[in-house]
Write a protein that holds these residues in place. Structure first.
Motif, PDB file in Angstrom:
ATOM      1  N   CYS A  20      24.783  -7.131  37.592  1.00 49.77           N
ATOM      2  CA  CYS A  20      25.509  -5.983  38.115  1.00 49.77           C
ATOM      3  C   CYS A  20      25.090  -4.711  37.399  1.00 49.77           C
ATOM      4  CB  CYS A  20      27.010  -6.222  37.971  1.00 49.77           C
ATOM      5  SG  CYS A  20      28.045  -5.069  38.897  1.00 49.77           S
ATOM      6  N   TRP A  21      24.876  -4.820  36.080  1.00 48.68           N
ATOM      7  CA  TRP A  21      24.414  -3.669  35.297  1.00 48.68           C
ATOM      8  C   TRP A  21      23.038  -3.206  35.775  1.00 48.68           C
ATOM      9  CZ3 TRP A  21      20.263  -2.649  32.098  1.00 48.68           C
ATOM     10  CH2 TRP A  21      20.378  -1.529  31.277  1.00 48.68           C
ATOM     11  N   LEU A  22      22.139  -4.163  36.017  1.00 46.65           N
ATOM     12  CA  LEU A  22      20.808  -3.821  36.518  1.00 46.65           C
ATOM     13  C   LEU A  22      20.890  -3.149  37.882  1.00 46.65           C
ATOM     14  CD1 LEU A  22      18.667  -6.959  35.560  1.00 46.65           C
ATOM     15  CD2 LEU A  22      18.607  -4.694  34.509  1.00 46.65           C
ATOM     16  N   CYS A  23      21.769  -3.666  38.751  1.00 48.22           N
ATOM     17  CA  CYS A  23      21.946  -3.055  40.075  1.00 48.22           C
ATOM     18  C   CYS A  23      22.465  -1.627  39.941  1.00 48.22           C
ATOM     19  CB  CYS A  23      22.914  -3.882  40.907  1.00 48.22           C
ATOM     20  SG  CYS A  23      22.258  -5.480  41.434  1.00 48.22           S
ATOM     21  N   GLY A  24      23.411  -1.415  39.024  1.00 44.18           N
ATOM     22  CA  GLY A  24      23.925  -0.071  38.798  1.00 44.18           C
ATOM     23  C   GLY A  24      22.849   0.875  38.311  1.00 44.18           C
ATOM     24  N   ALA A  25      21.996   0.392  37.392  1.00 47.10           N
ATOM     25  CA  ALA A  25      20.901   1.221  36.889  1.00 47.10           C
ATOM     26  C   ALA A  25      19.910   1.558  38.007  1.00 47.10           C
ATOM     27  CB  ALA A  25      20.192   0.500  35.748  1.00 47.10           C
ATOM     28  N   PHE A  26      19.637   0.572  38.870  1.00 46.51           N
ATOM     29  CA  PHE A  26      18.736   0.821  40.004  1.00 46.51           C
ATOM     30  C   PHE A  26      19.338   1.842  40.965  1.00 46.51           C
ATOM     31  CE2 PHE A  26      17.542  -0.206  44.393  1.00 46.51           C
ATOM     32  CZ  PHE A  26      16.172  -0.003  44.327  1.00 46.51           C
ATOM     33  N   VAL A  27      20.651   1.740  41.204  1.00 50.94           N
ATOM     34  CA  VAL A  27      21.327   2.675  42.095  1.00 50.94           C
ATOM     35  C   VAL A  27      21.254   4.096  41.535  1.00 50.94           C
ATOM     36  CG1 VAL A  27      23.608   3.360  42.945  1.00 50.94           C
ATOM     37  CG2 VAL A  27      22.850   1.010  43.196  1.00 50.94           C
ATOM     38  N   VAL A  28      21.435   4.244  40.223  1.00 51.81           N
ATOM     39  CA  VAL A  28      21.314   5.568  39.589  1.00 51.81           C
ATOM     40  C   VAL A  28      19.904   6.119  39.775  1.00 51.81           C
ATOM     41  CG1 VAL A  28      21.357   6.825  37.400  1.00 51.81           C
ATOM     42  CG2 VAL A  28      23.139   5.163  37.909  1.00 51.81           C
ATOM     43  N   ALA A  29      18.897   5.272  39.526  1.00 48.90           N
ATOM     44  CA  ALA A  29      17.505   5.707  39.679  1.00 48.90           C
ATOM     45  C   ALA A  29      17.211   6.117  41.120  1.00 48.90           C
ATOM     46  CB  ALA A  29      16.560   4.593  39.238  1.00 48.90           C
ATOM     47  N   LEU A  30      17.729   5.349  42.080  1.00 45.34           N
ATOM     48  CA  LEU A  30      17.518   5.681  43.493  1.00 45.34           C
ATOM     49  C   LEU A  30      18.182   7.009  43.850  1.00 45.34           C
ATOM     50  CD1 LEU A  30      16.455   4.841  46.275  1.00 45.34           C
ATOM     51  CD2 LEU A  30      18.584   3.592  46.640  1.00 45.34           C
ATOM     52  N   THR A  59      28.380   6.441  41.488  1.00 45.93           N
ATOM     53  CA  THR A  59      28.771   5.034  41.563  1.00 45.93           C
ATOM     54  C   THR A  59      27.953   4.178  40.607  1.00 45.93           C
ATOM     55  OG1 THR A  59      29.346   5.316  43.901  1.00 45.93           O
ATOM     56  CG2 THR A  59      29.063   3.066  43.105  1.00 45.93           C
ATOM     57  N   GLY A  60      26.644   4.398  40.590  1.00 47.95           N
ATOM     58  CA  GLY A  60      25.777   3.615  39.703  1.00 47.95           C
ATOM     59  C   GLY A  60      26.101   3.821  38.242  1.00 47.95           C
ATOM     60  N   THR A  61      26.409   5.058  37.850  1.00 47.72           N
ATOM     61  CA  THR A  61      26.752   5.341  36.456  1.00 47.72           C
ATOM     62  C   THR A  61      28.030   4.618  36.047  1.00 47.72           C
ATOM     63  OG1 THR A  61      25.715   7.539  36.620  1.00 47.72           O
ATOM     64  CG2 THR A  61      27.245   7.172  34.790  1.00 47.72           C
ATOM     65  N   LEU A  62      29.049   4.671  36.908  1.00 46.82           N
ATOM     66  CA  LEU A  62      30.308   3.985  36.603  1.00 46.82           C
ATOM     67  C   LEU A  62      30.104   2.475  36.519  1.00 46.82           C
ATOM     68  CD1 LEU A  62      32.781   5.979  38.894  1.00 46.82           C
ATOM     69  CD2 LEU A  62      32.583   6.110  36.405  1.00 46.82           C
ATOM     70  N   VAL A  63      29.313   1.924  37.435  1.00 48.83           N
ATOM     71  CA  VAL A  63      29.081   0.480  37.445  1.00 48.83           C
ATOM     72  C   VAL A  63      28.363   0.035  36.168  1.00 48.83           C
ATOM     73  CG1 VAL A  63      27.768  -1.360  38.577  1.00 48.83           C
ATOM     74  CG2 VAL A  63      29.138   0.220  39.943  1.00 48.83           C
ATOM     75  N   THR A  64      27.343   0.775  35.738  1.00 58.24           N
ATOM     76  CA  THR A  64      26.609   0.393  34.528  1.00 58.24           C
ATOM     77  C   THR A  64      27.514   0.416  33.297  1.00 58.24           C
ATOM     78  OG1 THR A  64      25.847   2.696  34.330  1.00 58.24           O
ATOM     79  CG2 THR A  64      24.348   1.134  35.348  1.00 58.24           C
ATOM     80  N   CYS A  65      28.375   1.426  33.205  1.00 52.86           N
ATOM     81  CA  CYS A  65      29.285   1.513  32.057  1.00 52.86           C
ATOM     82  C   CYS A  65      30.288   0.353  32.047  1.00 52.86           C
ATOM     83  CB  CYS A  65      30.028   2.850  32.072  1.00 52.86           C
ATOM     84  SG  CYS A  65      28.987   4.293  31.815  1.00 52.86           S
ATOM     85  N   VAL A  66      30.879   0.071  33.199  1.00 48.50           N
ATOM     86  CA  VAL A  66      31.889  -0.992  33.274  1.00 48.50           C
ATOM     87  C   VAL A  66      31.250  -2.364  33.046  1.00 48.50           C
ATOM     88  CG1 VAL A  66      33.546  -2.138  34.787  1.00 48.50           C
ATOM     89  CG2 VAL A  66      33.404   0.354  34.766  1.00 48.50           C
ATOM     90  N   CYS A  67      30.100  -2.627  33.646  1.00 48.47           N
ATOM     91  CA  CYS A  67      29.442  -3.920  33.486  1.00 48.47           C
ATOM     92  C   CYS A  67      28.917  -4.116  32.073  1.00 48.47           C
ATOM     93  CB  CYS A  67      28.313  -4.075  34.501  1.00 48.47           C
ATOM     94  SG  CYS A  67      28.902  -4.247  36.192  1.00 48.47           S
ATOM     95  N   TYR A  68      28.549  -3.028  31.412  1.00 48.56           N
ATOM     96  CA  TYR A  68      28.157  -3.097  30.003  1.00 48.56           C
ATOM     97  C   TYR A  68      29.312  -3.656  29.174  1.00 48.56           C
ATOM     98  CZ  TYR A  68      26.160  -1.501  25.566  1.00 48.56           C
ATOM     99  OH  TYR A  68      25.638  -1.446  24.290  1.00 48.56           O
ATOM    100  N   PHE A  85      37.541  -4.671  31.094  1.00 50.16           N
ATOM    101  CA  PHE A  85      36.520  -4.778  32.131  1.00 50.16           C
ATOM    102  C   PHE A  85      37.158  -5.104  33.481  1.00 50.16           C
ATOM    103  CE2 PHE A  85      34.216  -8.106  34.494  1.00 50.16           C
ATOM    104  CZ  PHE A  85      33.197  -7.339  35.012  1.00 50.16           C
ATOM    105  N   PHE A  86      38.100  -6.049  33.488  1.00 51.84           N
ATOM    106  CA  PHE A  86      38.757  -6.467  34.725  1.00 51.84           C
ATOM    107  C   PHE A  86      39.484  -5.290  35.370  1.00 51.84           C
ATOM    108  CE2 PHE A  86      42.175  -8.118  37.291  1.00 51.84           C
ATOM    109  CZ  PHE A  86      41.604  -9.188  37.958  1.00 51.84           C
ATOM    110  N   VAL A  87      40.287  -4.562  34.574  1.00 50.26           N
ATOM    111  CA  VAL A  87      41.080  -3.453  35.111  1.00 50.26           C
ATOM    112  C   VAL A  87      40.175  -2.340  35.625  1.00 50.26           C
ATOM    113  CG1 VAL A  87      42.731  -1.650  34.514  1.00 50.26           C
ATOM    114  CG2 VAL A  87      43.088  -3.979  33.681  1.00 50.26           C
ATOM    115  N   LEU A  88      39.169  -1.968  34.818  1.00 51.72           N
ATOM    116  CA  LEU A  88      38.269  -0.870  35.212  1.00 51.72           C
ATOM    117  C   LEU A  88      37.466  -1.236  36.461  1.00 51.72           C
ATOM    118  CD1 LEU A  88      36.969   0.309  31.718  1.00 51.72           C
ATOM    119  CD2 LEU A  88      38.557   1.514  33.225  1.00 51.72           C
ATOM    120  N   LEU A  89      36.987  -2.472  36.520  1.00 53.42           N
ATOM    121  CA  LEU A  89      36.204  -2.882  37.681  1.00 53.42           C
ATOM    122  C   LEU A  89      37.075  -2.956  38.927  1.00 53.42           C
ATOM    123  CD1 LEU A  89      33.372  -3.642  38.534  1.00 53.42           C
ATOM    124  CD2 LEU A  89      33.923  -6.038  38.088  1.00 53.42           C
TER     125      LEU A  89
END
Length: 232
Positions: A20-30, A59-68, A85-89
């Motif tokens: 999920c973290w990798l997907c978030g990083a890819f989304v940020v890059a895109l 969205t990608g930035t938030l996902v990477t932080c939460v999945c981290y 993690f559960f609450v934030l996600l």
């Protein structure tokens, strides 16, 4: 739950959150790539908060932080990190659902926003002196050149002062040159709609992956709670 099951769940939680973290990083890059290659940011100002590129970056930035947080919670077997993690996600998933609703509502009004802003930008271009408002001029020229269109509804929008970026075939350096007849409104709206659909598909994919992460995290957290573990 025996230790082998706990280790399996722990590995699954770490792996899924890392994915999920990798997907978030890819989304940020895109999103950053789309921002750098966007040629109409200065032309459509009313709609900028929910541009696909802006949505992807946020969205990608938030996902990477939460999945981290989820990755480290699983590694350390830390209950505080896992519940955070559960609450934030969960909150992030609710926000993504709200964004999907916003996309659904605003997708029907894309043409209205585009027509209003493009006509305003065209008038600024047409009435500006040669050295002023260069950002709008460059962006409008880029749009007309890339999409092979002219004006908003057609070349008549320029009222006789058609820029060279409307030229459809050489030679273009003459006073009278052939221009593209189709307006840019239809082509830009179609392009934006396609980007909206791809962004929506990405958000749905992220949502499914996040839901799986939540589902796997719950039994691991419950095990730590029953055993009184996870606060070290």
């Amino acid at each position: 739950m025996n230790r082998s099951c706990v280790n399996y769940l722990k590995t699954l939680v770490i792996s899924l959150n890392f994915l999920c973290w990798l997907c978030g990083a890819f989304v940020v890059a895109l999103g950053e790539f789309q921002m750098m290659h966007s040629k109409f940011a200065s032309l459509v100002t009313t709609f900028w908060p929910i541009f696909p590129a802006n949505t992807l970056v946020v969205t990608g930035t938030l996902v990477t932080c939460v999945c981290y947080l989820g990755v480290f919670g699983g590694l350390k077997e830390n209950r505080c990190m896992l519940i955070s993690f559960f609450v934030l996600l969960f909150i992030l998933m609710l926000v993504e659902l709200a964004m999907a609703c916003v996309f659904l509502v605003y997708s029907r009004e894309i043409d209205t926003y585009f027509e209003k802003d493009l006509m305003q930008s065209l008038e600024i271009y047409r009435q500006s002196s040669p050295g002023s408002n260069m950002t709008i001029k460059d962006d409008f020229d880029a749009i007309q050149y890339l999409f092979r269109c002219c004006g908003v509804h057609g070349s008549a929008d320029w009222k006789g002062n058609v820029p060279i970026s409307c030229c459809s075939r050489n030679p273009c350096n003459t006073q009278i040159h052939p221009d593209w007849q189709e307006g840019c409104l239809v082509k830009l709206s179609d392009w934006f709609s396609r980007n909206y659909r791809s962004t929506g598909a990405g958000v749905v994919t992220m949502f499914i992956l996040q839901f799986i992460c939540l589902s796997v995290t719950v039994p691991l957290f419950c095990h730590f709670s029953r055993r009184g573990l996870g606060y070290q």
